[in-house]
Enzyme design. Sequence first.
Site, PDB file in Angstrom:
ATOM      1  N   LYS A 191       5.522 -26.716 -35.724  1.00  0.00           N
ATOM      2  CA  LYS A 191       4.923 -26.507 -34.409  1.00  0.00           C
ATOM      3  C   LYS A 191       5.301 -25.115 -33.893  1.00  0.00           C
ATOM      4  O   LYS A 191       6.458 -24.848 -33.589  1.00  0.00           O
ATOM      5  CB  LYS A 191       5.437 -27.546 -33.400  1.00  0.00           C
ATOM      6  CG  LYS A 191       4.613 -27.515 -32.106  1.00  0.00           C
ATOM      7  CD  LYS A 191       5.321 -28.134 -30.927  1.00  0.00           C
ATOM      8  CE  LYS A 191       6.118 -27.163 -30.110  1.00  0.00           C
ATOM      9  NZ  LYS A 191       5.371 -26.010 -29.570  1.00  0.00           N
ATOM     10  N   GLU A 265      18.771 -22.020 -33.553  1.00  0.00           N
ATOM     11  CA  GLU A 265      19.003 -20.586 -33.318  1.00  0.00           C
ATOM     12  C   GLU A 265      18.546 -20.304 -31.896  1.00  0.00           C
ATOM     13  O   GLU A 265      17.363 -20.395 -31.588  1.00  0.00           O
ATOM     14  CB  GLU A 265      18.238 -19.748 -34.337  1.00  0.00           C
ATOM     15  CG  GLU A 265      18.697 -19.956 -35.774  1.00  0.00           C
ATOM     16  CD  GLU A 265      20.177 -19.714 -35.981  1.00  0.00           C
ATOM     17  OE1 GLU A 265      20.793 -18.975 -35.182  1.00  0.00           O
ATOM     18  OE2 GLU A 265      20.740 -20.272 -36.936  1.00  0.00           O
ATOM     19  N   CYS A 299      15.879 -11.994 -29.588  1.00  0.00           N
ATOM     20  CA  CYS A 299      17.089 -12.791 -29.344  1.00  0.00           C
ATOM     21  C   CYS A 299      18.331 -11.942 -29.572  1.00  0.00           C
ATOM     22  O   CYS A 299      19.354 -12.144 -28.941  1.00  0.00           O
ATOM     23  CB  CYS A 299      17.106 -14.011 -30.241  1.00  0.00           C
ATOM     24  SG  CYS A 299      16.925 -13.608 -31.979  1.00  0.00           S
ATOM     25  N   GLU A 399      21.016 -14.674 -20.068  1.00  0.00           N
ATOM     26  CA  GLU A 399      20.019 -14.052 -20.943  1.00  0.00           C
ATOM     27  C   GLU A 399      18.767 -13.749 -20.110  1.00  0.00           C
ATOM     28  O   GLU A 399      18.202 -14.643 -19.489  1.00  0.00           O
ATOM     29  CB  GLU A 399      19.640 -14.988 -22.094  1.00  0.00           C
ATOM     30  CG  GLU A 399      18.678 -14.324 -23.071  1.00  0.00           C
ATOM     31  CD  GLU A 399      18.156 -15.258 -24.154  1.00  0.00           C
ATOM     32  OE1 GLU A 399      17.715 -16.371 -23.821  1.00  0.00           O
ATOM     33  OE2 GLU A 399      18.182 -14.848 -25.323  1.00  0.00           O
TER      34      GLU A 399
HETATM   35  P1  NAD Z   1      11.511 -22.073 -25.840  1.00  0.00           P
HETATM   36  O1  NAD Z   1      12.816 -22.777 -25.997  1.00  0.00           O
HETATM   37  O2  NAD Z   1      10.806 -22.209 -24.560  1.00  0.00           O
HETATM   38  O3  NAD Z   1      10.478 -22.609 -26.945  1.00  0.00           O
HETATM   39  C1  NAD Z   1      10.715 -22.474 -28.334  1.00  0.00           C
HETATM   40  C2  NAD Z   1       9.874 -23.504 -29.076  1.00  0.00           C
HETATM   41  O4  NAD Z   1      10.417 -24.798 -28.818  1.00  0.00           O
HETATM   42  C3  NAD Z   1       8.415 -23.569 -28.630  1.00  0.00           C
HETATM   43  O5  NAD Z   1       7.599 -23.878 -29.749  1.00  0.00           O
HETATM   44  C4  NAD Z   1       8.423 -24.736 -27.653  1.00  0.00           C
HETATM   45  O6  NAD Z   1       7.172 -25.352 -27.503  1.00  0.00           O
HETATM   46  C5  NAD Z   1       9.418 -25.667 -28.336  1.00  0.00           C
HETATM   47  N1  NAD Z   1      10.105 -26.630 -27.483  1.00  0.00           N
HETATM   48  C6  NAD Z   1      10.648 -26.419 -26.264  1.00  0.00           C
HETATM   49  N2  NAD Z   1      11.238 -27.557 -25.831  1.00  0.00           N
HETATM   50  C7  NAD Z   1      11.074 -28.488 -26.813  1.00  0.00           C
HETATM   51  C8  NAD Z   1      11.453 -29.858 -26.967  1.00  0.00           C
HETATM   52  N3  NAD Z   1      12.127 -30.502 -26.021  1.00  0.00           N
HETATM   53  N4  NAD Z   1      11.112 -30.506 -28.111  1.00  0.00           N
HETATM   54  C9  NAD Z   1      10.434 -29.873 -29.082  1.00  0.00           C
HETATM   55  N5  NAD Z   1      10.041 -28.579 -28.990  1.00  0.00           N
HETATM   56  C10 NAD Z   1      10.358 -27.895 -27.875  1.00  0.00           C
HETATM   57  O7  NAD Z   1      11.756 -20.540 -26.236  1.00  0.00           O
HETATM   58  P2  NAD Z   1      10.733 -19.318 -26.186  1.00  0.00           P
HETATM   59  O8  NAD Z   1      10.504 -18.921 -24.769  1.00  0.00           O
HETATM   60  O9  NAD Z   1       9.550 -19.607 -27.040  1.00  0.00           O
HETATM   61  O10 NAD Z   1      11.587 -18.181 -26.922  1.00  0.00           O
HETATM   62  C11 NAD Z   1      12.547 -17.409 -26.274  1.00  0.00           C
HETATM   63  C12 NAD Z   1      13.942 -17.916 -26.572  1.00  0.00           C
HETATM   64  O11 NAD Z   1      14.134 -18.005 -27.971  1.00  0.00           O
HETATM   65  C13 NAD Z   1      15.033 -16.998 -26.066  1.00  0.00           C
HETATM   66  O12 NAD Z   1      16.049 -17.759 -25.457  1.00  0.00           O
HETATM   67  C14 NAD Z   1      15.558 -16.331 -27.337  1.00  0.00           C
HETATM   68  O13 NAD Z   1      16.889 -15.892 -27.278  1.00  0.00           O
HETATM   69  C15 NAD Z   1      15.377 -17.412 -28.328  1.00  0.00           C
HETATM   70  N6  NAD Z   1      15.305 -16.888 -29.685  1.00  0.00           N
HETATM   71  C16 NAD Z   1      16.376 -17.051 -30.498  1.00  0.00           C
HETATM   72  C17 NAD Z   1      16.358 -16.530 -31.790  1.00  0.00           C
HETATM   73  C18 NAD Z   1      17.527 -16.711 -32.723  1.00  0.00           C
HETATM   74  O14 NAD Z   1      17.353 -16.523 -33.912  1.00  0.00           O
HETATM   75  N7  NAD Z   1      18.694 -17.061 -32.230  1.00  0.00           N
HETATM   76  C19 NAD Z   1      15.232 -15.824 -32.235  1.00  0.00           C
HETATM   77  C20 NAD Z   1      14.153 -15.670 -31.369  1.00  0.00           C
HETATM   78  C21 NAD Z   1      14.197 -16.210 -30.098  1.00  0.00           C
END
Ligand code: NAD
Length: 498
Positions: A191, A265, A299, A399
């Site tokens: 997803k 992550e 990130c 963040e």
């Molecule tokens: P987000 O947490 O809003 O969403 C990430 C994904 O998770 C999306 O596909 C979303 O639909 C899904 N999701 C959210 N809640 C869920 C749940 N309860 N069950 C199942 N799926 C769920 O994050 P975002 O806004 O898309 O991305 C930004 C964040 O990602 C920042 O905090 C960034 O630091 C982090 N990030 C981390 C890394 C890493 O490798 N550590 C890399 C890139 C981004």
Amino acid sequence: MSDVAVQTAPASDGSAAKVETFRNRIDGEWCHSASRPFDNLNPADTSDIVGRFQASTAEDAERAVGAAQAAFEVWKKTPISRRAAILNRAADHLDAYADRTAREMTREMGKALNLAKDEILRSVQTLRFYAVEGQSLTGEVFPNDDPDMTVYTLREPLGVVSVITPWNFPVSIPARKIAPALITGNTVVFKPSSDAPLSGYRLAEAFATAGLPKGVLNFITGGAGEVGPAITEPPVIRAISFTGSTAAGEHICRSVGFTTRTQMELGGKNPLIVMDDADLDKAVDLTVKGGLSLAGQACTGTSRVLVMKQVRAEFTERLVAKVKALKIGNGLTAGMDMGPLATAKQLETVLRYIAIGKQEATHVYGGERLTGAGYERGYYVSPAIFADVSQEMTIAREEIFGPVIAIIEVSSYADAIAKANDTEYGLSAAIVTRNPRIMHDFANDIQSGTVKINRTTTGNLVNAPFGGLKRSSTSTFRESGRTGLEFYTQIKTIYRGC
Ligand code: NAD
């Protein structure tokens, strides 16, 4: 291979633009959800609808999980050379369409076209890496006292795994999760983020074109609320590889059983330390590249710069000069240094943090919403620089995930390390220095999963482990490289007598 239905929508110039509708892929079929599709907008010009995607329901997600479950036993026994050949063919497809997919990526999430192309080529490399590396993942043989017995370990796949990804690296993050899952014999439900679903779709399409058997990789788009529980909570999901916010990652971890393996992550608050012996131009360059090149939406992006007192004023002056010269605009236009923020929500969050920063620290430069010609339909903000930031301030702790640099003055290496480590995160950290002693100590002292010396906090190799410490990752298995394969396998110990 295309599953596209074409409709028209009004374009910004009043003409009718074609809008394609993209489907899910479940059990080897491209299929619609029963619900109304959602629009994927271009953050550089919100009148541009990049595509329409399925707002999948829990039933769609359950079907995807069921298809992955049904496909597992056969895929697990499929010869590894055949699995590797499929990864290589998917890599070829991704490579062949890299220019088109890069343009689509820029249109749907805003990064500069050259960065989008780099990401796709890195993903091609990832698929090819795992096609080879997965073929030499072995068990061990253990010496024992019984001459008629052999004791050894087998690594076997887990079963159905869920891959859930964010919008900021919409091809490379899914690629580094899906490729090791597939080569080790698992089946996948993938997803992508609803803010960049087309890039993920292209990756799924590459695997479909490569001849992946039905049900082995299922692709569904839609909201976390509808789809999330169905692809995380059932015990048949043996592993979840998730990249996204710490809040969502923690929520998922708490809602799944202990038999489901998790690899999370998450967020970061990444520091870059500038020592008094640093090449200041290099330090400025690393700050700008690490902190702003993706409009701060990496990130591992640099968000705190801890600068020694002796060079703080000079560093700040040179940083402001460099940031002022940055070209901000649509990532499709050649020569842009920084694109828009990816979503309306990102814009609102970043502007809120900038307002907080203006109250608690010294506002040095930028942080304005850009609205003039070329910016009127996009989520553009000029990079913000704050000085006199101290540890307790919100902009030093949370963040932001935007183009905001917080400069924190430090008085010694020990002071810099203490402040750099004074955070709940531990994803990436960097130092700029010429002193070999400090380079050595930094690698040991810093609480961070990725440690960079005279390099940006951003960026990682496909063949080296990647992950964070503290609340930046679950402390289980690293992604990328060989450790990326281990996450997707379990160990059996065999005692074989005659
Ligand atoms: P987000 O947490 O809003 O969403 C990430 C994904 O998770 C999306 O596909 C979303 O639909 C899904 N999701 C959210 N809640 C869920 C749940 N309860 N069950 C199942 N799926 C769920 O994050 P975002 O806004 O898309 O991305 C930004 C964040 O990602 C920042 O905090 C960034 O630091 C982090 N990030 C981390 C890394 C890493 O490798 N550590 C890399 C890139 C981004």
